[in-house]
Write an enzyme that holds these catalytic residues in place. Sequence first.
Site, mmCIF file in Angstrom:
data_model
loop_
_atom_site.group_PDB
_atom_site.id
_atom_site.type_symbol
_atom_site.label_atom_id
_atom_site.label_comp_id
_atom_site.label_asym_id
_atom_site.label_seq_id
_atom_site.Cartn_x
_atom_site.Cartn_y
_atom_site.Cartn_z
ATOM 1 N N ASN A 8 -71.755 -40.998 29.068
ATOM 2 C CA ASN A 8 -71.054 -41.775 29.667
ATOM 3 C C ASN A 8 -69.958 -41.366 30.413
ATOM 4 O OD1 ASN A 8 -70.118 -44.371 30.714
ATOM 5 N ND2 ASN A 8 -69.854 -45.569 28.735
ATOM 6 N N ARG A 90 -75.534 -42.554 31.680
ATOM 7 C CA ARG A 90 -75.350 -43.697 32.009
ATOM 8 C C ARG A 90 -74.950 -43.830 33.534
ATOM 9 N NH1 ARG A 90 -70.583 -47.782 30.822
ATOM 10 N NH2 ARG A 90 -71.392 -49.542 31.680
ATOM 11 N N HIS A 179 -74.615 -54.112 31.863
ATOM 12 C CA HIS A 179 -74.770 -53.948 30.448
ATOM 13 C C HIS A 179 -76.254 -54.191 30.247
ATOM 14 C CE1 HIS A 179 -70.556 -56.066 29.777
ATOM 15 N NE2 HIS A 179 -70.557 -54.751 29.435
ATOM 16 N N HIS A 207 -73.276 -60.306 25.221
ATOM 17 C CA HIS A 207 -72.673 -58.961 25.002
ATOM 18 C C HIS A 207 -71.197 -59.312 25.198
ATOM 19 C CE1 HIS A 207 -72.117 -54.464 25.519
ATOM 20 N NE2 HIS A 207 -71.050 -54.787 26.299
ATOM 21 N N ARG A 240 -60.798 -59.389 33.385
ATOM 22 C CA ARG A 240 -61.385 -60.018 34.560
ATOM 23 C C ARG A 240 -61.487 -61.375 34.677
ATOM 24 N NH1 ARG A 240 -66.519 -56.056 33.535
ATOM 25 N NH2 ARG A 240 -65.313 -54.254 33.042
ATOM 26 N N ASP A 283 -56.647 -57.743 24.463
ATOM 27 C CA ASP A 283 -57.512 -57.403 22.940
ATOM 28 C C ASP A 283 -57.374 -58.591 22.313
ATOM 29 O OD1 ASP A 283 -57.719 -56.281 20.434
ATOM 30 O OD2 ASP A 283 -57.863 -54.537 21.490
ATOM 31 N N ILE A 332 -66.410 -58.074 20.374
ATOM 32 C CA ILE A 332 -65.946 -59.350 20.235
ATOM 33 C C ILE A 332 -67.357 -60.006 19.366
ATOM 34 C CG2 ILE A 332 -65.296 -61.532 20.976
ATOM 35 C CD1 ILE A 332 -63.892 -60.132 23.153
ATOM 36 N N GLY A 333 -68.406 -59.861 20.023
ATOM 37 C CA GLY A 333 -69.376 -60.520 19.338
ATOM 38 C C GLY A 333 -69.744 -59.962 17.942
ATOM 39 N N GLU A 334 -69.585 -58.656 17.582
ATOM 40 C CA GLU A 334 -69.868 -58.210 16.406
ATOM 41 C C GLU A 334 -68.758 -58.604 15.300
ATOM 42 O OE1 GLU A 334 -70.470 -54.142 16.742
ATOM 43 O OE2 GLU A 334 -72.106 -54.403 18.492
ATOM 44 N N ASN A 335 -67.471 -58.470 15.866
ATOM 45 C CA ASN A 335 -66.428 -58.609 15.116
ATOM 46 C C ASN A 335 -65.629 -59.946 14.908
ATOM 47 O OD1 ASN A 335 -66.478 -55.882 13.995
ATOM 48 N ND2 ASN A 335 -66.233 -55.507 16.101
ATOM 49 N N GLU A 384 -76.028 -48.545 22.821
ATOM 50 C CA GLU A 384 -76.610 -48.203 24.240
ATOM 51 C C GLU A 384 -76.987 -46.611 24.231
ATOM 52 O OE1 GLU A 384 -72.919 -50.359 25.367
ATOM 53 O OE2 GLU A 384 -73.702 -50.607 27.287
HETATM 54 P P1 ADP Z 1 -65.773 -51.987 25.550
HETATM 55 O O1 ADP Z 1 -66.490 -53.339 26.823
HETATM 56 O O2 ADP Z 1 -64.459 -51.567 25.987
HETATM 57 O O3 ADP Z 1 -66.977 -51.248 25.117
HETATM 58 P P2 ADP Z 1 -65.898 -53.302 23.072
HETATM 59 O O4 ADP Z 1 -67.344 -53.761 22.950
HETATM 60 O O5 ADP Z 1 -65.331 -52.157 22.210
HETATM 61 O O6 ADP Z 1 -65.426 -53.113 24.562
HETATM 62 O O7 ADP Z 1 -64.792 -54.307 22.635
HETATM 63 C C1 ADP Z 1 -63.629 -54.608 22.630
HETATM 64 C C2 ADP Z 1 -63.129 -56.052 22.414
HETATM 65 O O8 ADP Z 1 -63.544 -56.179 21.062
HETATM 66 C C3 ADP Z 1 -61.701 -56.281 22.355
HETATM 67 O O9 ADP Z 1 -61.370 -57.450 22.604
HETATM 68 C C4 ADP Z 1 -61.398 -56.197 20.897
HETATM 69 O O10 ADP Z 1 -60.289 -56.951 20.446
HETATM 70 C C5 ADP Z 1 -62.397 -56.758 19.934
HETATM 71 N N1 ADP Z 1 -62.698 -56.351 18.547
HETATM 72 C C6 ADP Z 1 -62.900 -55.231 18.198
HETATM 73 N N2 ADP Z 1 -62.493 -55.347 16.879
HETATM 74 C C7 ADP Z 1 -62.528 -56.327 16.555
HETATM 75 C C8 ADP Z 1 -62.017 -57.225 15.287
HETATM 76 N N3 ADP Z 1 -62.040 -56.467 13.965
HETATM 77 N N4 ADP Z 1 -61.699 -58.580 15.377
HETATM 78 C C9 ADP Z 1 -61.591 -59.117 16.635
HETATM 79 N N5 ADP Z 1 -61.849 -58.469 17.640
HETATM 80 C C10 ADP Z 1 -62.299 -57.103 17.758
#
Ligand code: ADP
Length: 402
Positions: A8, A90, A179, A207, A240, A283, A332-335, A384
């Site tokens: 990438n 990519r 994406h 995503h 954005r 963030d 964000i979706g995962e965490n 990806e």
């Molecule tokens: P990119 O589009 O740059 O690949 P990512 O998929 O890494 O982005 O997502 C980044 C976002 O995920 C940020 O807003 C970050 O704060 C959020 N994030 C990562 N870890 C956590 C966490 N433990 N809790 C909440 N948000 C998180």
Amino acid sequence: MAKTMAINAGSSSLKWTLYEMPEEKALATGIVERIGLKDSVFTIEYGNDEKYEDVLDIDDHEVAVELLLKQLIELNVLESYDEIEGVGHRVVAGGEIFSESALIDDEVIEQIDSLIELAPLHNPANLTGIKAFKNVLPDITSVAVFDTSFHQTMPAVNYLYSLPYEYYEDYDARKYGAHGTSHQFVAERAAEMLDKPLEDLKIITAHLGNGASITAVENGESVDTSMGFTPLAGVTMGTRTGDIDASLIPYLMEKLELTDVQDMIDIFNNESGLKGISGISSDMRDLEEAEANGDERAEIALRIFEDRVRNYIGQYIVKMEGVDAIVFTAGIGENAPTTRANIMKNFKFMGIELDEELNDVRGVERVISTEDSAAEVLLIPTDEEIMIARDVEYFKNQQANN
Ligand code: ADP
């Protein structure tokens, strides 16, 4: 052992993962940052949590590739360059030309070049990566994997804007989405988790990273997606705007005394979204902390983000006349369990419900809805890079059979 690189490339960076294929074993991953600037940062993660880091001046992507390969040999990750049989890149914009990944030759390079207007920041950087590898490893299978390909199945009703039709015909002005690789990966994985054929499912994939997009996947195909002509459209993102009224452009340009429309677009891309609303950060983690400390603008930023994501999910349930699975993925979706819970609470009236305990988790693959939820809600970490490596493997096998 056959190895494949997934690449990438950004304008000043090169992110990569090295796989052993077809085993799909990730051997090493890393990034070269600040290419062409002073003090480039060079990181490799390999082996059992081992890490190599160096800071040095790297003039261009080709030098970065040469250094990377040399270092992989030094670290005993590679025995020789010959082990690398394929590389996948990519590429952000594939326009209407690429509905699938493509084996890279001079014509494909020209075509990617011809699409630069659709992704003025990204496609040139992606091409730089492609050319750097071509120069260093000219004989390996080289494949372009496009962010937009998966969405080429969208019907005209969903990809056309309500503009004079000739603008589509003459200038390619339409929705392309982005994406795609991630949406496709998690949709396929969702079908595996549900143990049902992808072709029979209605899936909504969310995503949610710094960039965020929602896609409606029916019969394994993208039927609509929230990003547009470029990744600026759709839901509120880290920096954005997502969807806004185009009339704001002349209005704000006058107020801000801007004369170059690109300056306005830069603000929409880099100074808006969660960062712009909160005035704190793009963030999610910073905003969660600020909200906990009572910051009202962080709170409204989070509520707006949840609202816009929820709107698209709702839209797509109606569009597909139902949904079997809703998938959350990316940073964000995962965490962010609270964000997921807040987005999903409005779907309870349809019988779609998160299980509070199952949802209280980060970064693992699992079902997070209740047993009797009307649709499954899934958490699936995206990958990806493996999709890119798989596409390289596909072309490698084709070449071997010819
Ligand atoms: P990119 O589009 O740059 O690949 P990512 O998929 O890494 O982005 O997502 C980044 C976002 O995920 C940020 O807003 C970050 O704060 C959020 N994030 C990562 N870890 C956590 C966490 N433990 N809790 C909440 N948000 C998180």
